[in-house]
Motif scaffolding. Structure first.
Motif, PDB file in Angstrom:
ATOM      1  N   GLU A 238     -44.575 -55.132 -38.431  1.00 42.50           N
ATOM      2  CA  GLU A 238     -44.622 -53.686 -38.693  1.00 42.50           C
ATOM      3  C   GLU A 238     -45.619 -52.997 -37.775  1.00 42.50           C
ATOM      4  O   GLU A 238     -45.909 -51.809 -37.939  1.00 42.50           O
ATOM      5  CB  GLU A 238     -45.029 -53.431 -40.151  1.00 42.50           C
ATOM      6  N   GLY A 239     -46.206 -53.775 -36.871  1.00 43.64           N
ATOM      7  CA  GLY A 239     -47.175 -53.219 -35.921  1.00 43.64           C
ATOM      8  C   GLY A 239     -48.566 -53.034 -36.504  1.00 43.64           C
ATOM      9  O   GLY A 239     -49.420 -52.382 -35.909  1.00 43.64           O
ATOM     10  N   LYS A 240     -48.788 -53.623 -37.696  1.00 43.06           N
ATOM     11  CA  LYS A 240     -50.102 -53.456 -38.321  1.00 43.06           C
ATOM     12  C   LYS A 240     -51.102 -54.501 -37.811  1.00 43.06           C
ATOM     13  O   LYS A 240     -50.737 -55.646 -37.556  1.00 43.06           O
ATOM     14  CB  LYS A 240     -49.965 -53.568 -39.833  1.00 43.06           C
TER      15      LYS A 240
ATOM     16  N   ASP B 271     -55.500 -52.520 -40.314  1.00 41.30           N
ATOM     17  CA  ASP B 271     -54.706 -51.785 -41.304  1.00 41.30           C
ATOM     18  C   ASP B 271     -54.609 -52.555 -42.609  1.00 41.30           C
ATOM     19  O   ASP B 271     -54.523 -51.979 -43.685  1.00 41.30           O
ATOM     20  CB  ASP B 271     -53.293 -51.543 -40.757  1.00 41.30           C
ATOM     21  N   VAL B 272     -54.566 -53.873 -42.463  1.00 43.57           N
ATOM     22  CA  VAL B 272     -54.464 -54.745 -43.628  1.00 43.57           C
ATOM     23  C   VAL B 272     -55.615 -55.737 -43.564  1.00 43.57           C
ATOM     24  O   VAL B 272     -55.873 -56.322 -42.511  1.00 43.57           O
ATOM     25  CB  VAL B 272     -53.112 -55.504 -43.622  1.00 43.57           C
ATOM     26  N   VAL B 273     -56.320 -55.885 -44.694  1.00 45.90           N
ATOM     27  CA  VAL B 273     -57.358 -56.917 -44.761  1.00 45.90           C
ATOM     28  C   VAL B 273     -56.974 -57.876 -45.876  1.00 45.90           C
ATOM     29  O   VAL B 273     -56.801 -57.472 -47.033  1.00 45.90           O
ATOM     30  CB  VAL B 273     -58.755 -56.314 -45.034  1.00 45.90           C
ATOM     31  N   ILE B 274     -56.782 -59.137 -45.508  1.00 38.16           N
ATOM     32  CA  ILE B 274     -56.409 -60.150 -46.495  1.00 38.16           C
ATOM     33  C   ILE B 274     -57.624 -61.000 -46.829  1.00 38.16           C
ATOM     34  O   ILE B 274     -58.306 -61.490 -45.931  1.00 38.16           O
ATOM     35  CB  ILE B 274     -55.279 -61.056 -45.954  1.00 38.16           C
ATOM     36  N   ILE B 275     -57.911 -61.117 -48.119  1.00 34.96           N
ATOM     37  CA  ILE B 275     -58.985 -62.017 -48.550  1.00 34.96           C
ATOM     38  C   ILE B 275     -58.346 -63.200 -49.258  1.00 34.96           C
ATOM     39  O   ILE B 275     -57.679 -63.035 -50.275  1.00 34.96           O
ATOM     40  CB  ILE B 275     -59.972 -61.313 -49.503  1.00 34.96           C
TER      41      ILE B 275
ATOM     42  N   GLN C 220     -58.083 -67.821 -33.778  1.00 33.62           N
ATOM     43  CA  GLN C 220     -58.971 -66.693 -33.535  1.00 33.62           C
ATOM     44  C   GLN C 220     -59.151 -66.422 -32.045  1.00 33.62           C
ATOM     45  O   GLN C 220     -59.496 -65.316 -31.656  1.00 33.62           O
ATOM     46  CB  GLN C 220     -60.330 -66.988 -34.186  1.00 33.62           C
ATOM     47  N   ASP C 221     -58.927 -67.449 -31.222  1.00 38.88           N
ATOM     48  CA  ASP C 221     -59.125 -67.311 -29.783  1.00 38.88           C
ATOM     49  C   ASP C 221     -58.345 -66.141 -29.197  1.00 38.88           C
ATOM     50  O   ASP C 221     -58.851 -65.383 -28.390  1.00 38.88           O
ATOM     51  CB  ASP C 221     -58.706 -68.606 -29.057  1.00 38.88           C
ATOM     52  N   HIS C 222     -57.108 -66.027 -29.608  1.00 31.35           N
ATOM     53  CA  HIS C 222     -56.313 -64.927 -29.076  1.00 31.35           C
ATOM     54  C   HIS C 222     -56.139 -63.833 -30.131  1.00 31.35           C
ATOM     55  O   HIS C 222     -55.058 -63.389 -30.440  1.00 31.35           O
ATOM     56  CB  HIS C 222     -54.963 -65.401 -28.532  1.00 31.35           C
ATOM     57  N   ALA C 223     -57.292 -63.435 -30.657  1.00 27.69           N
ATOM     58  CA  ALA C 223     -57.258 -62.517 -31.788  1.00 27.69           C
ATOM     59  C   ALA C 223     -56.867 -61.103 -31.386  1.00 27.69           C
ATOM     60  O   ALA C 223     -55.865 -60.573 -31.862  1.00 27.69           O
ATOM     61  CB  ALA C 223     -58.610 -62.515 -32.485  1.00 27.69           C
ATOM     62  N   VAL C 224     -57.634 -60.495 -30.504  1.00 33.70           N
ATOM     63  CA  VAL C 224     -57.398 -59.080 -30.215  1.00 33.70           C
ATOM     64  C   VAL C 224     -55.980 -58.809 -29.732  1.00 33.70           C
ATOM     65  O   VAL C 224     -55.296 -57.924 -30.236  1.00 33.70           O
ATOM     66  CB  VAL C 224     -58.389 -58.555 -29.159  1.00 33.70           C
ATOM     67  N   GLU C 225     -55.557 -59.613 -28.772  1.00 33.73           N
ATOM     68  CA  GLU C 225     -54.226 -59.391 -28.225  1.00 33.73           C
ATOM     69  C   GLU C 225     -53.174 -59.421 -29.335  1.00 33.73           C
ATOM     70  O   GLU C 225     -52.222 -58.656 -29.342  1.00 33.73           O
ATOM     71  CB  GLU C 225     -53.874 -60.477 -27.181  1.00 33.73           C
ATOM     72  N   ASP C 226     -53.397 -60.334 -30.298  1.00 31.12           N
ATOM     73  CA  ASP C 226     -52.420 -60.492 -31.374  1.00 31.12           C
ATOM     74  C   ASP C 226     -52.584 -59.453 -32.483  1.00 31.12           C
ATOM     75  O   ASP C 226     -51.747 -59.383 -33.378  1.00 31.12           O
ATOM     76  CB  ASP C 226     -52.577 -61.884 -32.008  1.00 31.12           C
ATOM     77  N   GLY C 227     -53.668 -58.708 -32.449  1.00 37.12           N
ATOM     78  CA  GLY C 227     -53.925 -57.782 -33.551  1.00 37.12           C
ATOM     79  C   GLY C 227     -54.282 -58.505 -34.834  1.00 37.12           C
ATOM     80  O   GLY C 227     -54.098 -57.984 -35.931  1.00 37.12           O
ATOM     81  N   VAL C 228     -54.787 -59.717 -34.670  1.00 37.46           N
ATOM     82  CA  VAL C 228     -55.157 -60.518 -35.842  1.00 37.46           C
ATOM     83  C   VAL C 228     -56.586 -61.027 -35.663  1.00 37.46           C
ATOM     84  O   VAL C 228     -56.966 -61.455 -34.571  1.00 37.46           O
ATOM     85  CB  VAL C 228     -54.207 -61.731 -36.009  1.00 37.46           C
ATOM     86  N   PHE C 229     -57.349 -60.936 -36.723  1.00 40.43           N
ATOM     87  CA  PHE C 229     -58.708 -61.481 -36.692  1.00 40.43           C
ATOM     88  C   PHE C 229     -58.886 -62.330 -37.942  1.00 40.43           C
ATOM     89  O   PHE C 229     -58.659 -61.853 -39.053  1.00 40.43           O
ATOM     90  CB  PHE C 229     -59.728 -60.342 -36.670  1.00 40.43           C
ATOM     91  N   ILE C 230     -59.251 -63.599 -37.749  1.00 42.91           N
ATOM     92  CA  ILE C 230     -59.419 -64.475 -38.909  1.00 42.91           C
ATOM     93  C   ILE C 230     -60.844 -64.976 -38.969  1.00 42.91           C
ATOM     94  O   ILE C 230     -61.395 -65.430 -37.982  1.00 42.91           O
ATOM     95  CB  ILE C 230     -58.439 -65.668 -38.860  1.00 42.91           C
ATOM     96  N   ARG C 231     -61.408 -64.878 -40.136  1.00 39.65           N
ATOM     97  CA  ARG C 231     -62.799 -65.257 -40.289  1.00 39.65           C
ATOM     98  C   ARG C 231     -62.974 -66.078 -41.564  1.00 39.65           C
ATOM     99  O   ARG C 231     -62.482 -65.695 -42.632  1.00 39.65           O
ATOM    100  CB  ARG C 231     -63.647 -63.988 -40.374  1.00 39.65           C
TER     101      ARG C 231
END
Lengths: 311, 311
Positions: free
Chosen positions: A71-73, A138-142, A99-110
């Motif tokens: 959805e582009g989020k 846009d979405v934060v998953i815990i 996490q290495d390719h986080a920004v490009e993917d629009g995903v950040f995992i911590r």
């Protein structure tokens, strides 16, 4: 500090990670960070994923990320990890690689520790979610550990709580016990390719009926993270729940309650550290001895320590 | 109030019960009561009885009471009851009947709720035990519900922790899980007339060895509460443990740790009420609205609330 914030707001993965680390470690700067972060928050939808260990939460979360990405989020994930980052094992390893390719993917995992809070959601978890919110996710998953009563705390942070169940784990008993039935906004029966999934789904429906009529009726979705079926349905359900919260008085009530609990948690933390400090200063072998001999009592002693706080 | 205390110190059952009720309900007077009580405490030996539900703790406790009575000791009992006093069922009924002839028998039995503390030992439990101590009971027995991690809290109150096991309940797994093995000072294998009791006792011995060498080695006693065998042995063990605590540095360390935890628990309770009070004064619909709109942040708000206090 300003530079660090600027870089984080510009979606710099390392800057975001650094902010979360500072806040997690309760660094002296953490309060200033949170004050600067806060005005930028309130845009992300926070989803809490809970369920017993072994229910396949991590795999499900990975599938769900892909759905929101389609959805582009932008998706930020905080995985509460019961183990130390050094013994995290395979799953954490996979996640760090991701996490290495986080920004490009629009995903950040911590991954974050549970700060002694058994299986639980700590103040640090909440602050981590706020940072991701402010940094434009846009979405934060815990994703919680899924152990014990403290699990229920996820409702203090999440807009939508998703309970992941799986066949053959005696989950029906477990959810009844933990009181988590009442707080879940949507149910996922994972590993739906396995025998007994229909039974679990039916059991949940029965228990939901027992809770009585509510405005939002939590849907129960059969999911196979392995075959990647049902996940889109869950994403749609979550989006519907967002819309429901935005429109209903229930949504407003929930936001207000969360804000109240947030202020209370901060206050409690602040007062606790002040009190801890003065107790540590006061605590001596002599004092304990005079308590043991009943020359003084802990009630008078507490009142003394707290005398600063009498209005 | 002074009259009530006087009557309680004079072993008036109704006065003692009234004091415990006031403290349990966190009545306004409760802090004053506890301050008046405290100088009279520190004489009783506090025994914590824990173990899974169904292990026969209540029957065993009744047998143990008789043993201490045979030594001429006055015995106070606090039974933590998970259910409300109105649905307590048969056991509670028996106990209340027992309470009728309490003073003459030198026995006082009181059932207390667990105050939302799942299966747990609450601040009220501790205060109840202190009241019984101050009212001249030589032995105070706290019987817990025996559920969950919070069970381990009994070590914060009890001088001697007694873990009651029984054959055929998979207790070996349970005790390993709960971390209760480390805190028990004596083990009772109840229902020793049943098959498998020897096996349970042997398993406990093996696990104790795994914990390594310690100054006090917790004895394991086979007990049949039904046949009334082994109970005197447990009583003797407890008396030996009292002597050990009085003589050893371990005993002193334990008393000091308990006192520290007591002060901290009182402080924590007080902090919560300060937080609640100061926040309640400030909390308005408008304030929550401006928080929701991010016109202010909870960190600045907390600092504002705390500025009232002279720190």
């Amino acid at each position: 500090m300003e530079k660090l914030l600027e870089r984080a707001f510009g979606q710099d993965v390392r800057a975001i990670g650094r902010l979360i680390s500072l806040v997690e470690a309760e660094a002296p700067a953490s309060k200033e960070i949170m004050k600067a972060i806060y005005p930028h928050t309130g845009h992300a939808h926070v989803i809490g994923i809970t369920g017993s260990p072994g229910a396949g939460k991590s795999t499900f979360v990975n599938r769900l990320i892909a759905q929101f990405r389609s959805e582009g989020k932008k998706v930020g994930v905080i995985a509460i990890d019961p183990s130390s980052p050094f013994t995290g094992g395979a799953i954490l390893g996979d996640r760090l690689r991701m996490q290495d390719h986080a920004v490009e993917d629009g995903v950040f995992i911590r991954s974050m520790g549970s700060r002694g809070n058994l299986g639980g959601v700590s103040r640090g978890t909440h602050e981590g979610a706020l940072i991701l919110d402010a940094c434009g996710f846009d979405v934060v998953i815990i994703e919680t550990v899924g152990v014990g009563q403290s699990e229920v705390d996820i409702v203090k942070i999440a807009d939508t709580v998703c309970l992941v169940l799986t066949p053959g784990m005696g989950d029906d008993v477990q959810i009844m016990k933990a009181g988590i039935m009442e707080i879940a906004d949507t149910f996922v029966v994972n590993k739906a390719d396995k025998e007994g999934a229909d039974k679990v789904a039916a059991d949940v429906q029965v228990m939901l009926k027992m809770l009585g009529q509510r405005e939002w009726i939590p849907p129960v979705t059969l999911v196979s993270s392995y075959k990647n079926t049902g996940v889109e349905e869950v994403k749609d359900t979550i989006n519907k729940h967002i819309a429901y919260l935005n429109e209903s008085s229930e949504g407003k009530r929930r936001r207000y309650t969360q804000l109240e609990m947030e202020v209370e948690a901060i206050l409690r933390g602040e007062i606790s550290s002040i009190v801890e400090k003065s107790w540590n200063e006061k605590r001596t072998e002599e004092l304990l001895e005079s308590l043991a001999l009943r020359k003084c009592d802990p009630y008078t002693l507490s009142a003394e320590i707290l005398s600063k706080f009498t209005i």
